[in-house]
Scaffold this active site. Structure first.
Site: not given
Length: 127
Positions: A78, A105-107
């Site tokens: 994400i 994961f989200c960055i």
């Protein structure tokens, strides 16, 4: 093992040379999906919930065209333009993964166009 491109009806026109998804064996790889409608217009400008919903619906269309369901998604990557949208994105995301959610994961990232607030890429393993 042959790879099969997956480009379901209603897919947005690609911004670069890629397929919406690719099936290789029991794995389905979904390209990073942006909030773009089939006519090429941005969906939900300024509304991360609307954009997240559209992105996840398009991911669901690719997975379904490959013969799977969202329950087959094993990993999501994400990308958010602004981490202040994290909670709102998660509210919509939870609707699509109500049971055992996939790894993810989200960055924070700069996206291709300034009006894009979210992009998600997925990997599914069909059973």
């Amino acid at each position: 093992m042959p790879k099969i491109p997956i480009n379901p009806a209603g897919s947005a026109p690609p911004l670069a040379p890629y397929s919406a998804g690719v099936r290789a064996g029991n794995a389905v790889y979904v390209s990073g999906v942006l909030p773009i409608a089939a006519d090429g217009q941005t969906v939900g400008i300024g509304d991360v919930r609307a954009q997240t919903r559209h992105v996840l619906q398009r991911i669901e269309a690719v997975i379904k065209a490959a013969g799977g369901t969202m329950a087959d998604v094993a990993m999501n990557s994400i990308f958010l333009k602004d981490l202040n949208d994290y909670q709102a994105m998660n509210e919509v995301y939870a609707e699509f993964f109500p049971g055992d959610p996939p790894a993810r994961f989200c960055i924070r990232a700069d996206l291709v166009k300034s009006e894009f607030l979210v992009e998600i890429a997925s990997v599914a393993h069909l059973t």
